[in-house]
Motif scaffolding. Structure first.
Motif, mmCIF file in Angstrom:
data_model
loop_
_atom_site.group_PDB
_atom_site.id
_atom_site.type_symbol
_atom_site.label_atom_id
_atom_site.label_comp_id
_atom_site.label_asym_id
_atom_site.label_seq_id
_atom_site.Cartn_x
_atom_site.Cartn_y
_atom_site.Cartn_z
ATOM 1 N N ASN A 25 0.826 -1.200 0.000
ATOM 2 C CA ASN A 25 0.000 0.000 0.000
ATOM 3 C C ASN A 25 0.862 1.254 0.000
ATOM 4 O OD1 ASN A 25 -1.418 2.113 2.160
ATOM 5 N ND2 ASN A 25 -2.761 1.363 0.556
ATOM 6 N N ASP A 29 1.045 3.848 -3.201
ATOM 7 C CA ASP A 29 0.689 5.256 -3.025
ATOM 8 C C ASP A 29 1.801 6.169 -3.528
ATOM 9 O OD1 ASP A 29 -0.891 7.486 -1.800
ATOM 10 O OD2 ASP A 29 0.891 7.619 -0.530
ATOM 11 N N LEU B 14 -6.515 -0.157 -4.800
ATOM 12 C CA LEU B 14 -5.431 -0.977 -4.237
ATOM 13 C C LEU B 14 -4.104 -0.716 -4.944
ATOM 14 C CD1 LEU B 14 -7.489 -4.277 -3.971
ATOM 15 C CD2 LEU B 14 -6.884 -2.745 -2.099
ATOM 16 N N GLY B 17 -2.714 2.709 -4.065
ATOM 17 C CA GLY B 17 -2.377 2.938 -2.672
ATOM 18 C C GLY B 17 -3.399 3.714 -1.871
ATOM 19 N N THR B 19 -6.193 2.448 -0.709
ATOM 20 C CA THR B 19 -6.790 1.535 0.270
ATOM 21 C C THR B 19 -5.828 0.386 0.551
ATOM 22 O OG1 THR B 19 -8.960 2.030 -0.656
ATOM 23 C CG2 THR B 19 -8.805 0.076 0.720
ATOM 24 N N VAL B 20 -5.743 -0.007 1.817
ATOM 25 C CA VAL B 20 -4.974 -1.187 2.187
ATOM 26 C C VAL B 20 -5.834 -2.418 1.939
ATOM 27 C CG1 VAL B 20 -3.845 -2.386 4.095
ATOM 28 C CG2 VAL B 20 -3.691 0.089 3.934
ATOM 29 N N THR B 22 -7.247 -5.159 3.092
ATOM 30 C CA THR B 22 -7.574 -5.933 4.294
ATOM 31 C C THR B 22 -8.397 -7.169 3.945
ATOM 32 O OG1 THR B 22 -9.513 -4.550 4.665
ATOM 33 C CG2 THR B 22 -7.512 -3.943 5.845
#
Lengths: 426, 426
Positions: A25, A29, B14, B17, B19-20, B22
């Motif tokens: 992540n 980013d 995703l 970057g 959102t992580v 999960t």
């Protein structure tokens, strides 16, 4: 020309669900902001065949591969030897790195286990990337693969070590070797109190679509707005400065910071500027406002303390809220919030008294005051403010949102902005 | 025989970057616990070619593929049509699902945008997996691919919708079709105050290695211990019960809960059992103890409130700490902690008074009292306890660890366990 990047995350802790992959992540980013495209993220366990598979797939998909994990000293750390095998570059021992590892252990007064020497081995022709914070250096390896020239980066999996290595050693290399004189520059602004769609409207037209981009990232309760500008370096630099200012002006008081700065840090900065000392009276937030304020180092300079007045007795005894106020208007009312703010200010001899009282749920709501009803108060030597908001979501969200509003009130008061009528997120 | 699972996570959020991921972590954890092996996780953006690539790779690697994301109503939601194309199963419109979507919009008093019908299309022969919490159902598709029979699951990307669908509809199917009569059963215990390596020694020999496994997951400040037992269902059931009890006994007072239960929930349960009402006096935690206690719904039944006494004046004025105590022993001392606990108990008319005072850093430490020095106090009607600990880490860690110790003291006192001499994590 480097455009596409593939990421590999290696570790059994990822494929067994013990750890969330925050490394990918972080990298995605930063790469996106710098104008690179992440075409795929491959996550595999500590297994030689699977790691080899991931690297073969990755070089098929992208010019650059960045891997995290698998560089440790133990037998299940397999990244280096697998890369050496897949790309036909036998390992060599780097004496300087080996000596550095020996010295690290000596400094801790411990003998170096022999397997730690593993971390001094690298594929032939690899460029070693020093690790300031751990024993595992990374490396860059340039190879000619079937699909063309490929640039492979292997970084350790510990986020604290990996992040500075990427920022200081990988990203600058990528930017330099992009093979294009197009710069990607960005600025990030933090906003609170306005929904993503309203933000979208508010900032419409600030950036010409062909040269820049605005993207929103909602991380409850705040939304960050990232401006990315691309073009020839000089022009991009001028534009990102100019458009950034324009954007900031449009965002107005909704914008509380530029960069990776939290609301509580901003509140701390404003309180230091004004010299005001703060005390807080919390009911439904249960201590969260004080907790957030004291997350900032040095907050004892402006934070005197607070009262968590969960019961009516505490509201009366510790804050001087009138019995009649509680009986007539209830514990969750603008009247009670106001008296709490005044009371906590007086009793702590503070410049500013702040209060929160509300219904966080899931129980305790009524038709007149449903779950999510939260009242706030702010008292100074000369003025008091109190207001009621209707918040939403789970107990956790209501508490977090209420703490954010309370902090935002202090900030807004300090910069002379008005207190908002409502607060939105979605 | 189903053993291997590949996961696909789809979405630009995703790969840029925002959102992580999960979802993959949740699925990997649940699959691992159930005895399946996650061979790879593939993450791609909302791009038809990349999604197709991910599915082709996934079915090459595993008998089962579980995908999340890409099932929404907009043009960039491409999972369903890509799967249909890759596996040669043309789309059909499911009238019942379409009608359900229409009714959902009608209930909200809104017209259904036509593109929402997209969510009622599925690959031919797919089995629809209802979504109780959103408009996007998932599906299962069984196909014969080059490498053999494959079972494909597509789930929505919203975690709140995906998780119950996996637990209620996917996992039971996988267990039923595992093609083996080996059951994998597990129990999880939460521990605090003991390091992972000490835990490892403590539980050595509890589980025969050939039939069960213990795994540790450190999520600061607690460490969970998962017992997984595999074997014929009846035997496994007997063994997981028996070994689980043995494990729990070994863990002793370090174990504060079984399952996904937080320390503050346990404290709430114990306070309800004993009927005790609690008040807290916090210094360095700044309100975090109160915040955590009030994260539990219904905590007003046993939590009266607290004082955040960040300044010495507050410690004296609100808690009755003696001027002499502060002068002689300092604000961070067992003497002050004890007086804080006694004071907050009296002034809130509580059964139990709890206190924390310490140096969270990074400044404020001295040779005698370095950063991380934290003192705790606990006062009842008949007894008082106070103790000093040397904690470690960042300001954030010290605050969190201190809040955990404070809560653990209440729990230990309630169950009649002794208060620990030291607290470890690593």
């Amino acid at each position: 020309m480097i455009e596409k990047v593939a990421l590999i995350s290696t570790g059994d802790e990822l494929t067994t669900g013990r750890t969330v992959d925050t490394n990918a992540n972080f990298l995605a980013d930063r790469l996106f902001s710098a104008g690179f495209e992440v075409v795929a993220i491959l996550v595999v366990g500590d297994d030689r065949e699977r790691i080899a598979w991931a690297w073969r797939q990755a070089v098929d998909q992208a010019e650059v591969v960045i891997s995290t994990g698998g560089l440790g000293p133990t037998a299940d750390d397999l990244t280096t030897e697998t890369v050496a095998e897949v790309f036909g570059c036998p390992l060599f021992l780097d004496e300087a790195v080996a000596e550095g590892i020996r010295q690290r252990f000596a400094a801790m007064g411990r003998d170096m286990p022999l397997n730690n020497l593993k971390q001094a081995r690298f594929p032939r022709s690899a460029v070693i990337l020093p690790n300031q914070l751990g024993t595992a250096p990374g490396f860059r390896l340039d190879v000619d693969y079937q699909a063309g020239r490929r640039h492979l980066f292997a970084l350790p999996g510990v986020p604290r070590e990996m992040k500075p290595m990427f920022v200081d050693q990988v990203l600058p290399w990528l930017l330099e070797h992009r093979g294009s004189d197009i710069a990607y520059l960005s600025r990030v602004f933090q906003t609170f109190g306005i929904s993503e769609s309203a933000l979208d409207e508010l900032v419409a037209g600030v950036v010409p679509a062909e040269r820049g981009r605005l993207s929103f990232r909602a991380a409850f309760p705040q939304i960050s707005v990232r401006l990315t500008v691309h073009g020839p370096p000089e022009r991009a630099e001028r534009e990102v400065a100019e458009w950034g200012e324009r954007l900031r002006q449009r965002l107005g008081a909704y914008c509380y910071a530029e960069g990776d700065v939290s609301m509580e840090e901003v509140v701390g900065q404003e309180l230091r500027k004004t010299g005001w000392r703060l005390a807080v009276a919390e009911s439904c937030t249960g201590g969260l406002v004080g907790h957030r304020i004291t997350n900032v180092p040095g907050s004892s300079h402006y934070f005197l303390g607070g009262v968590v007045a969960y019961s009516n007795e505490a509201k009366k005894g510790f804050l001087g809220v009138q019995k009649e106020t509680l009986e007539r208007h209830g514990a969750v009312s603008v009247e009670t919030a106001q008296e709490m703010a005044v009371g906590v200010r007086e009793r702590f001899a503070a410049d500013l008294g702040l209060s929160v009282t509300g219904i966080a749920g899931p129980e305790g709501g009524s038709t007149e005051k449903p779950v999510g009803t939260v009242c706030f108060g702010l008292a100074t030597a000369t003025e008091t403010f109190a207001r009621r908001y209707q918040l939403w979501g789970t107990r956790e969200w209501i508490k977090l949102l209420a703490s954010q509003i309370a902090l935002d009130w202090v900030r807004r008061h300090a910069i002379g902005a008005g207190l908002p009528e409502t607060v939105r997120f979605r």
